[in-house]
Scaffold this motif. Structure first.
Motif, mmCIF file in Angstrom:
data_model
loop_
_atom_site.group_PDB
_atom_site.id
_atom_site.type_symbol
_atom_site.label_atom_id
_atom_site.label_comp_id
_atom_site.label_asym_id
_atom_site.label_seq_id
_atom_site.Cartn_x
_atom_site.Cartn_y
_atom_site.Cartn_z
ATOM 1 N N GLN A 97 0.855 -1.184 0.000
ATOM 2 C CA GLN A 97 0.000 0.000 0.000
ATOM 3 C C GLN A 97 0.888 1.230 0.000
ATOM 4 O O GLN A 97 1.814 1.345 0.794
ATOM 5 C CB GLN A 97 -0.919 0.010 1.228
ATOM 6 N N HIS A 98 0.601 2.165 -0.896
ATOM 7 C CA HIS A 98 1.402 3.375 -1.020
ATOM 8 C C HIS A 98 0.695 4.561 -0.372
ATOM 9 O O HIS A 98 -0.532 4.592 -0.265
ATOM 10 C CB HIS A 98 1.682 3.687 -2.498
ATOM 11 N N LYS A 99 1.475 5.534 0.059
ATOM 12 C CA LYS A 99 0.960 6.802 0.592
ATOM 13 C C LYS A 99 -0.045 6.574 1.715
ATOM 14 O O LYS A 99 -1.179 7.061 1.680
ATOM 15 C CB LYS A 99 0.353 7.651 -0.534
ATOM 16 N N VAL A 100 0.384 5.834 2.713
ATOM 17 C CA VAL A 100 -0.479 5.545 3.860
ATOM 18 C C VAL A 100 -0.659 6.809 4.694
ATOM 19 O O VAL A 100 0.300 7.536 4.964
ATOM 20 C CB VAL A 100 0.127 4.430 4.724
ATOM 21 N N ASP A 101 -1.885 7.096 5.110
ATOM 22 C CA ASP A 101 -2.153 8.229 5.996
ATOM 23 C C ASP A 101 -1.745 7.855 7.415
ATOM 24 O O ASP A 101 -2.193 6.824 7.944
ATOM 25 C CB ASP A 101 -3.641 8.592 5.962
ATOM 26 N N VAL A 102 -0.889 8.677 8.032
ATOM 27 C CA VAL A 102 -0.417 8.402 9.388
ATOM 28 C C VAL A 102 -0.735 9.595 10.286
ATOM 29 O O VAL A 102 -0.672 10.749 9.856
ATOM 30 C CB VAL A 102 1.094 8.088 9.410
ATOM 31 N N TYR A 103 -1.073 9.303 11.544
ATOM 32 C CA TYR A 103 -1.555 10.305 12.482
ATOM 33 C C TYR A 103 -0.780 10.208 13.791
ATOM 34 O O TYR A 103 -0.452 9.123 14.255
ATOM 35 C CB TYR A 103 -3.050 10.095 12.765
ATOM 36 N N GLY A 104 -0.510 11.356 14.388
ATOM 37 C CA GLY A 104 0.174 11.403 15.670
ATOM 38 C C GLY A 104 0.566 12.821 15.993
ATOM 39 O O GLY A 104 0.401 13.737 15.177
ATOM 40 N N ILE A 105 1.079 13.017 17.191
ATOM 41 C CA ILE A 105 1.533 14.358 17.554
ATOM 42 C C ILE A 105 2.812 14.670 16.778
ATOM 43 O O ILE A 105 3.528 13.753 16.338
ATOM 44 C CB ILE A 105 1.745 14.506 19.072
ATOM 45 N N PRO A 106 3.134 15.943 16.560
ATOM 46 C CA PRO A 106 4.308 16.294 15.745
ATOM 47 C C PRO A 106 5.603 15.648 16.209
ATOM 48 O O PRO A 106 6.405 15.187 15.383
ATOM 49 C CB PRO A 106 4.360 17.822 15.865
ATOM 50 N N GLU A 107 5.825 15.601 17.521
ATOM 51 C CA GLU A 107 7.063 15.036 18.038
ATOM 52 C C GLU A 107 7.229 13.570 17.630
ATOM 53 O O GLU A 107 8.331 13.118 17.299
ATOM 54 C CB GLU A 107 7.118 15.164 19.561
ATOM 55 N N VAL A 126 -1.623 15.758 14.821
ATOM 56 C CA VAL A 126 -2.766 15.759 15.735
ATOM 57 C C VAL A 126 -2.364 16.458 17.023
ATOM 58 O O VAL A 126 -1.229 16.318 17.495
ATOM 59 C CB VAL A 126 -3.195 14.297 16.038
ATOM 60 N N LYS A 127 -3.297 17.219 17.598
ATOM 61 C CA LYS A 127 -3.044 17.870 18.879
ATOM 62 C C LYS A 127 -3.578 17.005 20.017
ATOM 63 O O LYS A 127 -4.626 16.370 19.893
ATOM 64 C CB LYS A 127 -3.716 19.243 18.921
ATOM 65 N N LEU A 128 -2.836 16.999 21.116
ATOM 66 C CA LEU A 128 -3.298 16.281 22.294
ATOM 67 C C LEU A 128 -4.665 16.790 22.738
ATOM 68 O O LEU A 128 -4.938 17.993 22.700
ATOM 69 C CB LEU A 128 -2.303 16.454 23.443
ATOM 70 N N TYR A 129 -5.522 15.859 23.123
ATOM 71 C CA TYR A 129 -6.831 16.142 23.727
ATOM 72 C C TYR A 129 -7.840 16.737 22.742
ATOM 73 O O TYR A 129 -8.940 17.110 23.149
ATOM 74 C CB TYR A 129 -6.696 17.060 24.957
ATOM 75 N N GLU A 130 -7.498 16.810 21.448
ATOM 76 C CA GLU A 130 -8.440 17.314 20.458
ATOM 77 C C GLU A 130 -8.933 16.157 19.592
ATOM 78 O O GLU A 130 -8.138 15.536 18.866
ATOM 79 C CB GLU A 130 -7.802 18.391 19.589
ATOM 80 N N PRO A 131 -10.231 15.838 19.648
ATOM 81 C CA PRO A 131 -10.760 14.699 18.889
ATOM 82 C C PRO A 131 -10.627 14.905 17.376
ATOM 83 O O PRO A 131 -10.676 16.021 16.871
ATOM 84 C CB PRO A 131 -12.234 14.659 19.300
ATOM 85 N N PHE A 132 -10.440 13.780 16.670
ATOM 86 C CA PHE A 132 -10.467 13.794 15.206
ATOM 87 C C PHE A 132 -11.185 12.540 14.748
ATOM 88 O O PHE A 132 -11.251 11.534 15.464
ATOM 89 C CB PHE A 132 -9.056 13.888 14.610
#
Length: 253
Positions: A97-107, A126-132
């Protein structure tokens, strides 16, 4: 919502190379003490999300018979922190699978990018404590305590009135703002790397994890990120709610 524990082991997995302890012996015989490294698959009617990408991801996908449609196996990956046993299996998407969407805090994403940039994932900070929202479910990242990681995270997953909490790798010293968010889960998936007689600064032992479950008023708790220091699964699970690879939890949203 369907939750599958793809891997319930710690960083070295069970059996440990060269070890002949009772748990490792049971694992080599094919018992439930056999534990691949940590990953969780979250599914809804709209798709699939991975929480962390175990070094054993290929084996986990094959074992669970996960299919891919038009080159898509998952709709996204959430990374909790940058320890190798939680991200290094991401390379198993190579030529799958190419170009997988990945999520997490910047650090977290910026650190992991040093190792997986050649796979060209699509980064979503993604920001801590902010729902997505992903696949029709609500996800929220919260801070835990897993030294020396600066900002390790856990995950809250919601669908309607259903709430699942994944502690991520953590010791018992979780910030109060996170504990408030974690309250009253239908299922708590808790880091519990060792039995009560052992203490590790970076993780909870099983006694601390069960204490946390009581404090959070969890309806159900399953322990994961387990080491070979536990007795064989069939014995230890008589006393503790140990998770096992391939274990499934289903909820009606």
């Amino acid at each position: 919502m369907r939750i599958t524990l793809l891997g319930t082991g710690d960083a070295i997995g069970t059996p440990k190379i060269g070890c002949t302890c009772p748990a490792c012996t049971d694992a080599r015989k094919g018992g439930k003490s056999q534990r691949l490294r940590f990953s969780i698959l979250v599914e809804s009617s709209e798709g699939r999300i991975l929480i962390d990408t175990s070094p054993d991801l290929r084996q986990q996908f094959l074992r669970q018979k996960i299919s891919c449609t038009d080159g898509t196996c998952v709709d996204g990956v959430i990374w909790t922190h940058g320890h190798y046993d939680h991200y290094s299996g991401f390379g198993e998407f190579y030529r799958v699978q190419h170009k997988v969407d990945v999520y997490g805090i910047p650090e977290t994403l910026d650190y992991i990018n040093q190792f997986v940039y050649f796979l060209k994932p699509r980064y979503h900070y993604v920001k801590l404590y902010e729902p997505f929202e992903l696949i029709g479910l609500e996800f929220t990242l919260f801070q835990v305590n897993h030294p020396p990681v600066d900002i390790p995270t856990g995950v809250v997953i919601r669908e309607g009135d259903t709430k699942v909490v994944v502690t991520g790798d953590t010791n018992k010293d979780i910030p109060k703002v996170s504990l408030d968010l974690m309250k009253d889960p239908d299922l708590l998936i808790a880091d519990a790397i060792v039995p009560p007689r052992i203490h590790i600064k970076k993780h909870m032992n099983s006694e601390e994890a069960m204490e946390l479950a009581r404090e959070l008023n969890a309806k159900e708790v399953v322990l994961t990120h387990l080491s070979h220091f536990f007795r064989p699964h069939d014995i230890e699970s008589m006393f503790l709610p140990l998770g096992y690879d391939g274990q499934v939890f289903e909820f009606q949203g």
